[in-house]
Design a protein around this motif. Structure first.
Motif, mmCIF file in Angstrom:
data_model
loop_
_atom_site.group_PDB
_atom_site.id
_atom_site.type_symbol
_atom_site.label_atom_id
_atom_site.label_comp_id
_atom_site.label_asym_id
_atom_site.label_seq_id
_atom_site.Cartn_x
_atom_site.Cartn_y
_atom_site.Cartn_z
ATOM 1 N N ASP A 73 0.826 -1.207 0.000
ATOM 2 C CA ASP A 73 0.000 0.000 0.000
ATOM 3 C C ASP A 73 0.862 1.260 0.000
ATOM 4 O OD1 ASP A 73 -2.322 -1.394 -0.215
ATOM 5 O OD2 ASP A 73 -3.069 -0.945 1.792
ATOM 6 N N CYS A 74 2.001 1.215 0.676
ATOM 7 C CA CYS A 74 2.925 2.364 0.652
ATOM 8 C C CYS A 74 3.492 2.572 -0.753
ATOM 9 C CB CYS A 74 4.060 2.169 1.661
ATOM 10 S SG CYS A 74 3.564 2.385 3.386
ATOM 11 N N VAL A 75 3.825 1.491 -1.440
ATOM 12 C CA VAL A 75 4.325 1.585 -2.814
ATOM 13 C C VAL A 75 3.256 2.207 -3.712
ATOM 14 C CG1 VAL A 75 4.974 0.239 -4.859
ATOM 15 C CG2 VAL A 75 6.021 -0.270 -2.658
ATOM 16 N N ASP A 76 2.020 1.737 -3.585
ATOM 17 C CA ASP A 76 0.923 2.283 -4.383
ATOM 18 C C ASP A 76 0.734 3.777 -4.107
ATOM 19 O OD1 ASP A 76 0.538 -0.249 -5.397
ATOM 20 O OD2 ASP A 76 -1.231 -0.679 -4.163
ATOM 21 N N ALA A 77 0.781 4.160 -2.834
ATOM 22 C CA ALA A 77 0.613 5.568 -2.462
ATOM 23 C C ALA A 77 1.770 6.411 -2.994
ATOM 24 C CB ALA A 77 0.520 5.698 -0.945
ATOM 25 N N LEU A 78 2.969 5.910 -2.874
ATOM 26 C CA LEU A 78 4.161 6.636 -3.315
ATOM 27 C C LEU A 78 4.112 6.925 -4.813
ATOM 28 C CD1 LEU A 78 6.847 7.781 -2.338
ATOM 29 C CD2 LEU A 78 7.877 5.550 -2.734
ATOM 30 N N ALA A 79 3.554 6.007 -5.580
ATOM 31 C CA ALA A 79 3.463 6.183 -7.030
ATOM 32 C C ALA A 79 2.583 7.371 -7.405
ATOM 33 C CB ALA A 79 2.923 4.913 -7.678
ATOM 34 N N MET A 80 1.682 7.781 -6.516
ATOM 35 C CA MET A 80 0.752 8.870 -6.814
ATOM 36 C C MET A 80 1.184 10.204 -6.210
ATOM 37 S SD MET A 80 -2.863 6.923 -6.427
ATOM 38 C CE MET A 80 -3.722 8.176 -7.363
ATOM 39 N N LEU A 81 2.198 10.184 -5.341
ATOM 40 C CA LEU A 81 2.595 11.391 -4.622
ATOM 41 C C LEU A 81 3.407 12.351 -5.475
ATOM 42 C CD1 LEU A 81 3.720 10.179 -1.073
ATOM 43 C CD2 LEU A 81 1.718 11.562 -1.652
ATOM 44 N N ALA A 82 3.120 13.640 -5.307
ATOM 45 C CA ALA A 82 3.944 14.691 -5.902
ATOM 46 C C ALA A 82 5.323 14.637 -5.237
ATOM 47 C CB ALA A 82 3.286 16.052 -5.665
ATOM 48 N N ASP A 83 6.305 15.315 -5.828
ATOM 49 C CA ASP A 83 7.684 15.268 -5.330
ATOM 50 C C ASP A 83 7.821 15.554 -3.839
ATOM 51 O OD1 ASP A 83 8.659 14.517 -7.775
ATOM 52 O OD2 ASP A 83 9.273 16.531 -8.363
ATOM 53 N N LYS A 84 7.101 16.519 -3.332
ATOM 54 C CA LYS A 84 7.194 16.877 -1.911
ATOM 55 C C LYS A 84 6.006 16.330 -1.114
ATOM 56 C CE LYS A 84 10.914 19.367 -2.404
ATOM 57 N NZ LYS A 84 12.180 19.029 -1.828
ATOM 58 N N GLY A 85 5.290 15.381 -1.690
ATOM 59 C CA GLY A 85 4.110 14.825 -1.040
ATOM 60 C C GLY A 85 4.448 13.932 0.141
ATOM 61 N N PHE A 86 3.435 13.649 0.959
ATOM 62 C CA PHE A 86 3.643 12.798 2.126
ATOM 63 C C PHE A 86 2.476 11.832 2.302
ATOM 64 C CE2 PHE A 86 1.641 16.719 3.618
ATOM 65 C CZ PHE A 86 0.615 16.270 4.443
ATOM 66 N N LEU A 87 2.735 10.806 3.090
ATOM 67 C CA LEU A 87 1.762 9.757 3.382
ATOM 68 C C LEU A 87 1.477 9.789 4.876
ATOM 69 C CD1 LEU A 87 0.259 7.023 2.782
ATOM 70 C CD2 LEU A 87 2.480 5.911 2.968
ATOM 71 N N VAL A 88 0.203 9.720 5.250
ATOM 72 C CA VAL A 88 -0.169 9.646 6.656
ATOM 73 C C VAL A 88 -0.840 8.300 6.882
ATOM 74 C CG1 VAL A 88 -1.545 10.618 8.523
ATOM 75 C CG2 VAL A 88 -0.448 12.128 6.857
ATOM 76 N N VAL A 89 -0.222 7.478 7.737
ATOM 77 C CA VAL A 89 -0.778 6.177 8.084
ATOM 78 C C VAL A 89 -1.526 6.332 9.405
ATOM 79 C CG1 VAL A 89 -0.277 3.768 8.615
ATOM 80 C CG2 VAL A 89 1.125 4.983 6.932
ATOM 81 N N LEU A 90 -2.818 6.030 9.377
ATOM 82 C CA LEU A 90 -3.649 6.074 10.586
ATOM 83 C C LEU A 90 -3.928 4.646 11.034
ATOM 84 C CD1 LEU A 90 -5.974 8.866 9.357
ATOM 85 C CD2 LEU A 90 -5.029 8.857 11.655
ATOM 86 N N VAL A 91 -3.532 4.334 12.266
ATOM 87 C CA VAL A 91 -3.759 2.999 12.826
ATOM 88 C C VAL A 91 -4.558 3.138 14.126
ATOM 89 C CG1 VAL A 91 -1.656 2.054 11.788
ATOM 90 C CG2 VAL A 91 -1.594 2.929 14.148
ATOM 91 N N PRO A 92 -5.341 2.094 14.477
ATOM 92 C CA PRO A 92 -6.065 2.148 15.746
ATOM 93 C C PRO A 92 -5.085 2.300 16.914
ATOM 94 C CG PRO A 92 -6.866 0.333 14.398
ATOM 95 C CD PRO A 92 -5.614 0.856 13.742
ATOM 96 N N LYS A 93 -5.509 3.021 17.960
ATOM 97 C CA LYS A 93 -4.616 3.282 19.086
ATOM 98 C C LYS A 93 -4.252 1.987 19.809
ATOM 99 C CE LYS A 93 -8.272 4.437 22.379
ATOM 100 N NZ LYS A 93 -8.804 5.477 23.247
ATOM 101 N N ALA A 94 -3.183 2.052 20.591
ATOM 102 C CA ALA A 94 -2.700 0.897 21.353
ATOM 103 C C ALA A 94 -3.824 0.334 22.213
ATOM 104 C CB ALA A 94 -1.514 1.305 22.221
ATOM 105 N N GLY A 95 -3.873 -0.992 22.305
ATOM 106 C CA GLY A 95 -4.914 -1.661 23.066
ATOM 107 C C GLY A 95 -6.054 -2.154 22.192
ATOM 108 N N HIS A 96 -6.174 -1.582 20.999
ATOM 109 C CA HIS A 96 -7.199 -2.037 20.055
ATOM 110 C C HIS A 96 -6.706 -3.333 19.414
ATOM 111 C CE1 HIS A 96 -9.689 -2.160 16.430
ATOM 112 N NE2 HIS A 96 -10.504 -1.314 17.040
ATOM 113 N N PRO A 97 -7.595 -4.309 19.174
ATOM 114 C CA PRO A 97 -7.145 -5.587 18.608
ATOM 115 C C PRO A 97 -6.498 -5.462 17.223
ATOM 116 C CG PRO A 97 -9.554 -5.545 18.842
ATOM 117 C CD PRO A 97 -9.019 -4.312 19.491
#
Length: 139
Positions: A73-97
């Motif tokens: 998924d990071c590779v797929d996202a990177l392919a679409m990003l502009a030169d100075k673009g960034f990726l934000v990964v949102l994960v459930p907080k600690a303690g969530h299954p």
């Protein structure tokens, strides 16, 4: 809550700004709409959906343990990003299954040439900003 004690939001701290084109990947029934609205309010437009095929300034990736391969998924996202673009990964907080360890995010990022630059609490999620310029994997 989407706002912090200082009145800003997680999206401010991560670096979303007005006029950016932001692609959202991994939306499901469990995402927090308030977090999505924070980003939309800052950028001044709706988030782009998975089918979008243009260049984007940022990618918002909702990720849970068991969602597949984070590197892919990071590779797929990177392919679409502009030169100075960034990726934000949102994960459930600690303690969530379905919580994902920060080390797993950092390893995936490093593998695809990104590096973690900041993290922010975002409601029941943790947002990690990945920027370009990390170690490039040799091909």
């Amino acid at each position: 809550m989407a706002n912090d004690a200082g009145g800003g939001t997680w999206a401010n701290r991560i670096g979303f700004t007005e006029g950016q084109v932001v692609l959202e990947i991994g939306w499901d029934e469990d995402v927090e709409d308030a977090l999505r609205e924070n980003v939309e309010d800052l950028i001044g437009s709706a988030l782009e959906e998975d089918q979008f095929d243009g260049v984007v300034d940022a990618v918002l990736l909702w990720w849970r343990d068991g969602d597949g391969d984070l590197i892919d998924d990071c590779v797929d996202a990177l392919a679409m990003l502009a030169d100075k673009g960034f990726l934000v990964v949102l994960v459930p907080k600690a303690g969530h299954p379905e919580h994902v360890q920060a080390a797993d995010i950092e390893e995936a990022a490093k593998t695809v040439g990104l590096k973690a630059s900041s993290t922010a609490k975002a409601g029941d999620w943790i947002a990690t900003k990945l920027v370009q310029g990390g170690h490039q994997k040799q091909r």
